[in-house]
Design an enzyme around this catalytic site. Structure first.
Site, PDB file in Angstrom:
ATOM      1  N   PHE A  77       0.827  -1.211   0.000  1.00 34.76           N
ATOM      2  CA  PHE A  77       0.000   0.000   0.000  1.00 34.76           C
ATOM      3  C   PHE A  77       0.861   1.261   0.000  1.00 34.76           C
ATOM      4  O   PHE A  77       0.590   2.209  -0.732  1.00 34.76           O
ATOM      5  CB  PHE A  77      -0.924   0.003   1.218  1.00 34.76           C
ATOM      6  CG  PHE A  77      -2.040  -1.005   1.137  1.00 34.76           C
ATOM      7  CD1 PHE A  77      -3.118  -0.802   0.297  1.00 34.76           C
ATOM      8  CD2 PHE A  77      -2.000  -2.155   1.905  1.00 34.76           C
ATOM      9  CE1 PHE A  77      -4.142  -1.722   0.214  1.00 34.76           C
ATOM     10  CE2 PHE A  77      -3.019  -3.091   1.833  1.00 34.76           C
ATOM     11  CZ  PHE A  77      -4.095  -2.878   0.986  1.00 34.76           C
ATOM     12  N   GLY A  78       1.914   1.290   0.831  1.00 34.37           N
ATOM     13  CA  GLY A  78       2.750   2.478   0.914  1.00 34.37           C
ATOM     14  C   GLY A  78       3.532   2.731  -0.357  1.00 34.37           C
ATOM     15  O   GLY A  78       3.570   3.859  -0.874  1.00 34.37           O
ATOM     16  N   GLU A  94     -11.342 -12.324  12.807  1.00 34.41           N
ATOM     17  CA  GLU A  94     -11.938 -12.568  11.495  1.00 34.41           C
ATOM     18  C   GLU A  94     -11.752 -14.016  11.070  1.00 34.41           C
ATOM     19  O   GLU A  94     -12.674 -14.631  10.510  1.00 34.41           O
ATOM     20  CB  GLU A  94     -11.332 -11.594  10.486  1.00 34.41           C
ATOM     21  CG  GLU A  94     -11.807 -10.164  10.745  1.00 34.41           C
ATOM     22  CD  GLU A  94     -11.043  -9.091   9.982  1.00 34.41           C
ATOM     23  OE1 GLU A  94     -11.530  -7.943   9.912  1.00 34.41           O
ATOM     24  OE2 GLU A  94      -9.955  -9.394   9.451  1.00 34.41           O
TER      25      GLU A  94
END
Length: 421
Positions: free
Chosen positions: A15-16, A172
């Site tokens: 993502f970065g 999750e």
């Protein structure tokens, strides 16, 4: 590509790294993106691959495809082994190197076992597509082997699935696995009742989802227990092996153990010879640079930076994206002649965790939500952040199918020799 342009080398297409590259579009730079894998992974949904809800292609995209229109970007598949800070070169496993003017390390994290690396073969973590398909195989094989096992004690151990760690990933995983056993697989076996499978979530702390408000932690625990998950709190794991797990003074026979209890940064601190925290994250300056090397930035899970409240910036996707955008702005400012320090300011957008297919907990600080409304908002947020329309459509249809039918279509046992690992 103009070799005279300022050369930005980005290690890591998470993502970065991708946000940095996107934000540098149009800047007077040439960019080299290096990653040891050829795909960008949407990690927030990785657990859904591990639990048969989604296929690998629905949460991963080839890096070259994502950057195909960026003529200023060269993509290299390679494994970084070090950084020559004096010579300003990135060293690769094949003996080659890549020179840089500015270096950005966005290399993410791996799972950590708190000094017990010998546990990894028995309790895989979840950081890569390979991890997800390994976990999926182990979960499905537990039921296949249970179908053939005639010894009641051995069968119960096969049908006991343990998750170590009560953060968002652990919660999750637990919620989805118990629904897989109780709903999706029900009626497909002849010698076992999959509803008798036991899912146990072990958390060393006094509550799950420790980063959430206490009332949301309590809600999540009750929601898991309603689904059929056994939640064990306040007793850390002291031993685990192929036969089971020990926590407190309890030995629980279990053939499938999954690790969601801790992470450590990539070896970036070792490459740089930089000071790191206990999780191996580089202690960066307020502007995300490495002390003594203002031309090197470290972002995402690899960086340790404190917020004004004294808490570290969390290792989550929004933080990595914000840091990528900040570093891009700093690079552009420097190229324009502005070398003033630019401290990074993290904006916390909230915490989200889903519990099965009809409940979630969302903590935005100013508002807290639970239940089906939170689940729908969680789903909309994740679909929004998926990269292209095809994946958004595929994930939406998969989720709707699971929501209304309970069936999960990605129940494929792949790779490996059929054993553990």
């Amino acid at each position: 590509m103009d070799e005279a342009k300022h050369h930005v080398v980005v290690v890591g297409a998470g993502f970065g790294g991708l946000e940095l590259t996107r934000a540098l579009a149009g800047a007077p730079v040439r960019i080299t993106m290096i990653d040891k894998r050829n795909h960008h992974l949407f990690q927030p949904l990785l657990y859904q691959v591990a639990t048969t809800s989604l296929a690998t292609s629905e949460i991963a995209w080839p890096i070259r495809h994502l950057l195909r229109k960026r003529k200023d970007v060269t993509t290299l598949l390679g494994n970084v082994t070090g950084v020559d800070r004096a010579g300003k070169r990135v060293l690769l496993e094949d003996g080659s190197s890549v020179a840089y003017d500015t270096l950005v390390l966005a290399t993410g994290a791996r799972h950590a076992y708190f000094g017990h690396d010998e546990w990894e073969p028995f309790a895989p973590g979840l950081k890569t597509l390979e991890d997800a398909t390994t976990i999926r195989r182990r979960i499905l094989l537990a039921f296949e082997e249970g179908e053939r096992e005639t010894d009641p004690a051995k069968r119960q151990a096969l049908l006991t699935l343990v998750i170590v760690g009560g953060g968002p990933t652990g919660v999750e995983l637990a919620g989805t696995i118990v629904e897989l056993a109780h709903d999706t697989l029900r009626g497909e076996f002849r010698n076992i009742d999959t509803r008798q499978a036991r899912v146990v979530l072990i958390e060393a702390g006094d509550r799950i989802l420790a980063n959430f408000a206490p009332e949301l932690s309590a809600y999540a625990q009750k929601a898991l227990e309603r689904l059929g998950v056994t939640v064990e709190l306040g007793r850390p794991v002291t031993h685990l092996d192929a036969e089971g797990v020990v926590f407190g003074d309890t030995h629980l026979p279990a053939r499938t153990i999954l690790w969601a209890a801790g992470v450590a940064a990539s070896p970036a601190a070792e490459w740089l010879g930089a000071t790191a925290d206990r999780a191996a994250r580089v202690l960066v300056e307020p502007d995300l640079t490495v002390p003594g090397s203002p031309e090197i930035f470290v972002i995402g899970d690899t960086a340790h930076l404190l917020r004004p409240d004294g808490k570290p910036v969390p290792g989550v996707a929004p933080a990595a994206k914000q840091q990528g955008k900040h570093v891009a702005a700093t690079i552009k400012a420097r190229l324009a002649g502005d070398t003033a320090p630019r401290p990074f300011r993290y904006r916390h957008d909230g915490d989200l965790a889903t519990i099965g297919k009809r409940a979630a907990a969302i903590d935005f600080g100013w508002i807290k939500l639970t239940g089906w409304l939170a689940w729908w908002l969680w789903g909309i947020a994740h679909i929004y952040f998926l990269i292209d329309f095809r994946n958004r459509l595929a994930v939406t249809l998969s989720w709707l199918w699971i929501y209304f039918t309970g069936q999960r279509s990605a129940r494929l046992i792949t790779q490996g020799d059929g054993g553990k690992g």
